[in-house]
Design a protein around this motif. Structure first.
Motif, PDB file in Angstrom:
ATOM      1  N   ARG A  96       5.420   2.673  20.630  1.00  0.00           N
ATOM      2  CA  ARG A  96       4.264   2.890  21.502  1.00  0.00           C
ATOM      3  C   ARG A  96       3.593   1.564  21.881  1.00  0.00           C
ATOM      4  NH1 ARG A  96       2.458   8.083  21.824  1.00  0.00           N
ATOM      5  NH2 ARG A  96       3.372   8.595  19.820  1.00  0.00           N
ATOM      6  N   ALA A 124      14.870   7.537  13.847  1.00  0.00           N
ATOM      7  CA  ALA A 124      14.929   8.566  12.814  1.00  0.00           C
ATOM      8  C   ALA A 124      15.412   9.866  13.427  1.00  0.00           C
ATOM      9  CB  ALA A 124      13.548   8.756  12.199  1.00  0.00           C
ATOM     10  N   GLY A 125      16.493  10.380  12.900  1.00  0.00           N
ATOM     11  CA  GLY A 125      16.905  11.727  13.270  1.00  0.00           C
ATOM     12  C   GLY A 125      16.194  12.691  12.352  1.00  0.00           C
ATOM     13  N   THR A 126      16.903  13.706  11.912  1.00  0.00           N
ATOM     14  CA  THR A 126      16.226  14.717  11.106  1.00  0.00           C
ATOM     15  C   THR A 126      16.806  14.819   9.702  1.00  0.00           C
ATOM     16  OG1 THR A 126      17.691  16.285  12.168  1.00  0.00           O
ATOM     17  CG2 THR A 126      15.476  16.107  13.044  1.00  0.00           C
ATOM     18  N   GLY A 127      17.853  14.066   9.414  1.00  0.00           N
ATOM     19  CA  GLY A 127      18.434  14.108   8.070  1.00  0.00           C
ATOM     20  C   GLY A 127      18.729  12.694   7.612  1.00  0.00           C
ATOM     21  N   ILE A 150      18.444   5.757  23.790  1.00  0.00           N
ATOM     22  CA  ILE A 150      17.233   6.320  23.189  1.00  0.00           C
ATOM     23  C   ILE A 150      16.094   5.293  23.190  1.00  0.00           C
ATOM     24  CG2 ILE A 150      16.247   7.159  21.010  1.00  0.00           C
ATOM     25  CD1 ILE A 150      19.120   8.384  20.488  1.00  0.00           C
ATOM     26  N   ASP A 210      14.697   4.991  26.663  1.00  0.00           N
ATOM     27  CA  ASP A 210      13.888   6.162  27.022  1.00  0.00           C
ATOM     28  C   ASP A 210      12.518   6.099  26.354  1.00  0.00           C
ATOM     29  OD1 ASP A 210      13.755   8.737  28.430  1.00  0.00           O
ATOM     30  OD2 ASP A 210      13.562   9.583  26.431  1.00  0.00           O
ATOM     31  N   ARG A 211      12.486   5.639  25.114  1.00  0.00           N
ATOM     32  CA  ARG A 211      11.203   5.544  24.408  1.00  0.00           C
ATOM     33  C   ARG A 211      10.304   4.440  24.984  1.00  0.00           C
ATOM     34  NH1 ARG A 211      12.214   6.415  17.918  1.00  0.00           N
ATOM     35  NH2 ARG A 211      13.184   8.461  18.046  1.00  0.00           N
ATOM     36  N   MET A 240       8.166  12.999  28.289  1.00  0.00           N
ATOM     37  CA  MET A 240       8.717  14.359  28.227  1.00  0.00           C
ATOM     38  C   MET A 240       8.058  15.255  29.258  1.00  0.00           C
ATOM     39  SD  MET A 240       9.814  15.387  24.503  1.00  0.00           S
ATOM     40  CE  MET A 240       8.249  15.625  23.702  1.00  0.00           C
ATOM     41  N   MET A 249       8.488  17.673  12.533  1.00  0.00           N
ATOM     42  CA  MET A 249       9.458  18.661  12.028  1.00  0.00           C
ATOM     43  C   MET A 249      10.011  18.163  10.683  1.00  0.00           C
ATOM     44  SD  MET A 249      12.809  20.001  14.094  1.00  0.00           S
ATOM     45  CE  MET A 249      11.935  20.178  15.629  1.00  0.00           C
ATOM     46  N   GLU A 301      12.521  17.773   7.374  1.00  0.00           N
ATOM     47  CA  GLU A 301      13.989  17.722   7.291  1.00  0.00           C
ATOM     48  C   GLU A 301      14.558  19.115   7.069  1.00  0.00           C
ATOM     49  OE1 GLU A 301      17.313  15.700   4.410  1.00  0.00           O
ATOM     50  OE2 GLU A 301      15.532  14.590   4.937  1.00  0.00           O
ATOM     51  N   ALA A 352      14.549  20.982  10.265  1.00  0.00           N
ATOM     52  CA  ALA A 352      15.530  20.446  11.198  1.00  0.00           C
ATOM     53  C   ALA A 352      16.917  20.925  10.822  1.00  0.00           C
ATOM     54  CB  ALA A 352      15.463  18.928  11.195  1.00  0.00           C
ATOM     55  N   GLU A 353      17.209  20.935   9.526  1.00  0.00           N
ATOM     56  CA  GLU A 353      18.537  21.348   9.103  1.00  0.00           C
ATOM     57  C   GLU A 353      18.793  22.807   9.449  1.00  0.00           C
ATOM     58  OE1 GLU A 353      19.281  18.083   5.601  1.00  0.00           O
ATOM     59  OE2 GLU A 353      18.892  20.154   5.054  1.00  0.00           O
ATOM     60  N   TYR A 377      20.665  14.282  14.641  1.00  0.00           N
ATOM     61  CA  TYR A 377      19.494  15.105  14.972  1.00  0.00           C
ATOM     62  C   TYR A 377      19.584  16.540  14.442  1.00  0.00           C
ATOM     63  CZ  TYR A 377      17.693  11.308  17.796  1.00  0.00           C
ATOM     64  OH  TYR A 377      17.188  10.096  18.196  1.00  0.00           O
ATOM     65  N   ARG A 435      11.256  22.033  22.757  1.00  0.00           N
ATOM     66  CA  ARG A 435      11.075  21.423  21.436  1.00  0.00           C
ATOM     67  C   ARG A 435      10.255  22.343  20.515  1.00  0.00           C
ATOM     68  NH1 ARG A 435      10.904  16.034  19.303  1.00  0.00           N
ATOM     69  NH2 ARG A 435       9.352  15.890  17.696  1.00  0.00           N
ATOM     70  N   ASP A 456      16.994  13.234  21.334  1.00  0.00           N
ATOM     71  CA  ASP A 456      15.808  12.536  20.833  1.00  0.00           C
ATOM     72  C   ASP A 456      14.535  13.217  21.318  1.00  0.00           C
ATOM     73  OD1 ASP A 456      14.731  10.238  19.339  1.00  0.00           O
ATOM     74  OD2 ASP A 456      13.934   9.609  21.278  1.00  0.00           O
ATOM     75  N   ARG A 457      14.555  13.679  22.569  1.00  0.00           N
ATOM     76  CA  ARG A 457      13.364  14.363  23.097  1.00  0.00           C
ATOM     77  C   ARG A 457      13.147  15.724  22.443  1.00  0.00           C
ATOM     78  NH1 ARG A 457      13.061  13.339  29.654  1.00  0.00           N
ATOM     79  NH2 ARG A 457      13.002  11.061  29.569  1.00  0.00           N
ATOM     80  N   LEU A 460      14.508  16.863  19.440  1.00  0.00           N
ATOM     81  CA  LEU A 460      14.590  16.972  17.980  1.00  0.00           C
ATOM     82  C   LEU A 460      14.142  15.712  17.238  1.00  0.00           C
ATOM     83  CD1 LEU A 460      18.122  18.583  18.080  1.00  0.00           C
ATOM     84  CD2 LEU A 460      16.106  19.771  17.202  1.00  0.00           C
ATOM     85  N   GLY A 461      13.877  14.631  17.961  1.00  0.00           N
ATOM     86  CA  GLY A 461      13.542  13.362  17.298  1.00  0.00           C
ATOM     87  C   GLY A 461      12.202  13.410  16.598  1.00  0.00           C
ATOM     88  N   ALA A 462      12.003  12.436  15.722  1.00  0.00           N
ATOM     89  CA  ALA A 462      10.754  12.375  14.957  1.00  0.00           C
ATOM     90  C   ALA A 462       9.614  11.838  15.804  1.00  0.00           C
ATOM     91  CB  ALA A 462      10.962  11.504  13.725  1.00  0.00           C
ATOM     92  N   GLY A 463       9.914  11.473  17.043  1.00  0.00           N
ATOM     93  CA  GLY A 463       8.875  10.950  17.925  1.00  0.00           C
ATOM     94  C   GLY A 463       8.762   9.445  17.813  1.00  0.00           C
TER      95      GLY A 463
END
Lengths: 195, 195
Positions: free
Chosen positions: A130, A168-171, A184, A187-188, A194, B1, B3, B6-7, B47, B133, B187-188, B190-193
């Motif tokens: 950001r 960071a993904g989700t796992g 990515i 895009d950020r 969004m 979200m 982990e 997300a899983e 993701y 999302r 990423d949009r 499911l990403g952590a932002g």
């Protein structure tokens, strides 16, 4: 960010092929990959990046990829699909990162803030997306480094001004290709958000 | 979200090789591309996507890519780099989209909302990223379609429930590779932002 502002964004990318690390954490030089140049230059063109510097010290690799660029910029490729040439016109081949920084500094008349990307948090200053996004929007000058193979060597990361947060993904799995990571990150930093 | 959430996310991807369009807007079948499978499965794994369905009606293409999967899941590739197999274990080869929807519906015991992706706004319902999302986070079931070549044929887009907004860069150039587009969409959604 308006289109006009974005077109003036002072952001460049460097795709580093030496020094990077292999899966055993040893410092190596990697081969330039055709599709890296296509994918990352297309994403760079989409998001209004000024240039993509492809960094390799190996003369044969430099010549090989100059031929590839010529094919799409002047040869049959240009006739077949001009959109590839539009993107690849952003690519410049360079022998080392020092020369990229000299070139970028000359171009913008200002030394860029050099930020590395990596899959794990390293001992370095972390620059939140950001904040970098806001600074780019304010006209500040950034050079973002991406590593091929298993990522940038520590000496490259340490020589810059900091890192962007690992994506960071989700796992626990964090093995994005450099092509995906670059998309990515752009895009950020530069995307319209969004919708 | 978290982990754990997300899983459990009920989201699948389908990479369509027929029917897609070529640069003259004609409906064609495209060849499966090695790096599409690697890049998109690695992003999917990152993701927390459940499965990546690779859709091609061509038997020779199906066999070729089953060999590729076997190499990374069971062969020398598995020994060389197990992370590739972890990602490619998400890939399933399927003859057509109808079979994918049947399989996904059986798996989740619920028909998924089928959303297409495209580079231009088509005559279809647009589902904002933020809304999708939230729905994914609430446990709703989505199947996201990506087109190879010059994108999905209109009949595929029309048969779904709507589209995700085209990825807006900062200018008029909108020629991302499907690999880059898939990474950005994930990423949009499911990403952590933006940390």
């Amino acid at each position: 960010m308006s289109e006009q502002e974005a077109e003036k964004a002072r952001i460049d990318l460097a795709l580093i092929h030496y020094p990077v690390i292999n899966k055993n954490q040893e410092v190596i030089g990697s081969a330039v990959t055709n599709l890296d140049l296509h994918d990352i230059s297309r994403a760079a063109k989409t998001y209004g990046v000024d240039s993509l510097y492809v960094v390799t010290p190996y003369r044969d690799q430099q010549e090989l990829f100059q031929e590839l660029l010529d094919h799409w910029l002047k040869g049959h490729g240009a006739e077949y699909n001009s959109k590839r040439g539009e993107a690849l016109s952003l690519v410049h081949i360079c022998g080392d990162l020092d020369h990229v920084i000299i070139e970028v500094t000359r171009k913008w008349q200002q030394k860029p803030t050099v930020l590395a990307t990596c899959a794990q948090v390293k001992h370095s200053v972390i620059w939140p997306y950001r904040e970098v996004r806001r600074k780019i929007s304010d006209g500040e000058c950034f050079l973002i480094l991406f590593g091929t193979a298993w990522g940038l060597a520590q000496e490259v990361i340490a020589a810059g001004d900091g890192i962007l947060p690992p994506i960071a993904g989700t796992g626990k799995y964090n093995h994005l290709s450099v092509r995906s990571a670059a998309a990515i990150v752009l895009d950020r930093l530069l995307g319209a958000g969004m919708q």
